[in-house]
Write an enzyme that holds these catalytic residues in place. Structure first.
Site, PDB file in Angstrom:
ATOM      1  N   PRO A  29      -0.737 -22.956  31.854  1.00  0.00           N
ATOM      2  CG  PRO A  29       0.953 -22.158  33.226  1.00  0.00           C
ATOM      3  CD  PRO A  29       0.483 -22.138  31.814  1.00  0.00           C
ATOM      4  CG  ASP A  30      -5.529 -24.072  36.157  1.00  0.00           C
ATOM      5  OD1 ASP A  30      -4.551 -23.742  36.867  1.00  0.00           O
ATOM      6  OD2 ASP A  30      -6.256 -25.038  36.444  1.00  0.00           O
ATOM      7  CG  PHE A  31      -6.441 -17.551  36.645  1.00  0.00           C
ATOM      8  CD1 PHE A  31      -5.287 -17.148  36.025  1.00  0.00           C
ATOM      9  CD2 PHE A  31      -7.567 -16.740  36.522  1.00  0.00           C
ATOM     10  CE1 PHE A  31      -5.232 -15.976  35.297  1.00  0.00           C
ATOM     11  CE2 PHE A  31      -7.530 -15.563  35.795  1.00  0.00           C
ATOM     12  CZ  PHE A  31      -6.360 -15.182  35.178  1.00  0.00           C
ATOM     13  NE  ARG A  32     -10.108 -18.458  40.991  1.00  0.00           N
ATOM     14  CZ  ARG A  32     -10.372 -17.762  39.871  1.00  0.00           C
ATOM     15  NH1 ARG A  32     -10.335 -18.364  38.698  1.00  0.00           N
ATOM     16  NH2 ARG A  32     -10.670 -16.485  39.941  1.00  0.00           N
ATOM     17  CG  ASN A 103      -9.647 -20.875  28.039  1.00  0.00           C
ATOM     18  OD1 ASN A 103      -9.807 -20.532  29.211  1.00  0.00           O
ATOM     19  ND2 ASN A 103      -9.613 -22.125  27.657  1.00  0.00           N
ATOM     20  CG  ASP A 105      -5.996 -20.677  25.019  1.00  0.00           C
ATOM     21  OD1 ASP A 105      -6.915 -20.724  24.170  1.00  0.00           O
ATOM     22  OD2 ASP A 105      -5.962 -21.423  26.011  1.00  0.00           O
ATOM     23  CG  HIS A 120     -13.106 -13.346  30.084  1.00  0.00           C
ATOM     24  ND1 HIS A 120     -12.767 -14.392  30.898  1.00  0.00           N
ATOM     25  CD2 HIS A 120     -14.214 -12.798  30.636  1.00  0.00           C
ATOM     26  CE1 HIS A 120     -13.628 -14.476  31.907  1.00  0.00           C
ATOM     27  NE2 HIS A 120     -14.516 -13.528  31.762  1.00  0.00           N
ATOM     28  CB  CYS A 128      -4.039   3.164  20.083  1.00  0.00           C
ATOM     29  SG  CYS A 128      -3.049   4.440  20.898  1.00  0.00           S
ATOM     30  CB  CYS A 131      -5.106   7.943  19.142  1.00  0.00           C
ATOM     31  SG  CYS A 131      -4.489   6.530  18.191  1.00  0.00           S
ATOM     32  CB  CYS A 152      -0.425   3.667  18.636  1.00  0.00           C
ATOM     33  SG  CYS A 152      -1.499   4.544  17.515  1.00  0.00           S
ATOM     34  CB  CYS A 154      -0.626   8.493  18.613  1.00  0.00           C
ATOM     35  SG  CYS A 154      -1.280   7.406  19.885  1.00  0.00           S
TER      36      CYS A 154
END
Ligand code: CNA
Length: 250
Positions: A29-32, A103, A105, A120, A128, A131, A152, A154
């Site tokens: 699905p898209d956002f809007r 995207n 994906d 994006h 992490c 750290c 991680c 840590c």
């Protein structure tokens, strides 16, 4: 449409800018859109408001919803759409300068594209939160596929290098906009163009080279485009795949 097809056939340095709409036919699905993530995220991923899934402050308190969503995005059942294949064909034909995608994906990569600018970020690398140790996709793949939080050594949470709301975009994005490549055609596919600063990428070429937008709905930027088609991007891509020569390896 013929004029637009001729433009694509004659262009040699095409910039494609993609959004979530090119993956809806792959089942993501898209956002809007009416049936987009914003309409069901609260219920499905148990978040107080839809954007929380990608909000860095929320993630720092509760990372699980993001990893549940990641499991859906990265499922092996999700296959590239006809539009991903059209963009791959452009690269095979040597016509694609870059596909800049919002995207996350990884379907451009799954489809075989190499000239990808992930505006994006992507799941390809991870860090992490405690750290700063770097991880590869393969290191945390099982947790991502299973929708579990990866930790991680840590004990810090490992976060894929995806840009959340409240974070800056990857350095590759800023390098691109400060030194944009020569392009002879821009094609925007499946995006509302509402997310800045990623939307600068196509818009900075307005008035310099022809701009085409393929989207199911109008966007507030349509006036900057020379050609605007309110159609499913797979219908457009199918037409183009029939028109473009098939790549031959010999
Ligand atoms: P958006 O704002 O949800 O816009 C998507 C646009 O695509 C809408 O205008 C739809 O009308 C249109 N659309 C949907 N399906 C089709 C189709 N088959 N053919 C043509 N048009 C279609 O999403 P944007 O990409 O503009 O917003 C950017 C956000 C969305 C980025 O930060 C992404 O990370 C984020 N996102 C990504 C994914 C993904 O990786 N697949 C999924 C959901 C959200």
């Amino acid at each position: 449409m013929k004029e637009c097809i001729d433009l694509i056939k004659s262009s040699k340095k095409i910039l494609i800018f993609t959004g979530a709409g090119i993956s809806t036919n792959s089942g993501i699905p898209d956002f809007r859109s009416a049936d987009g993530l914003y309409s069901f995220a609260e219920e499905k991923y148990k978040v107080p408001y839809p954007e929380a899934v990608f909000d860095i402050d929320f993630f720092n308190k509760n990372p699980l919803p993001f990893f549940k969503l990641s499991s859906d995005l990265l499922s092996k059942d999700v296959k590239p759409s006809i539009t991903h294949k059209f963009i791959k064909r452009l690269e095979e034909l040597g016509k694609l300068e870059v596909v800049a995608t919002q995207n996350i994906d990884m379907l451009h990569e799954k489809c075989g594209n190499r000239k990808v600018l992930a505006c994006h970020g992507s799941y390809g690398e991870a860090t992490c939160c405690s750290c700063n140790k770097k991880y590869k996709f393969s290191d945390i793949k099982n947790s991502l596929i299973d929708g579990k939080v990866p930790y991680c050594s840590c004990k810090g949470v490992i976060k894929p290098d995806i840009t959340f709301f409240g974070e800056s975009l990857p350095v590759d994005f800023y390098n691109f906009v400060s030194n944009p490549p020569v392009i002879d055609l821009v094609i925007v596919m499946g995006t509302s163009l509402e997310v800045a600063p990623a939307n600068q990428i196509p818009l900075m070429y307005a008035g310099k080279v022809p701009l085409i937008i393929i989207n199911r709905e109008k966007t507030v930027y349509d006036r900057y485009f020379d050609y605007s088609y309110l159609i499913d991007c797979d219908n457009f891509s199918k037409l183009l795949l029939d028109e473009l020569p098939i790549y031959k390896t010999t």
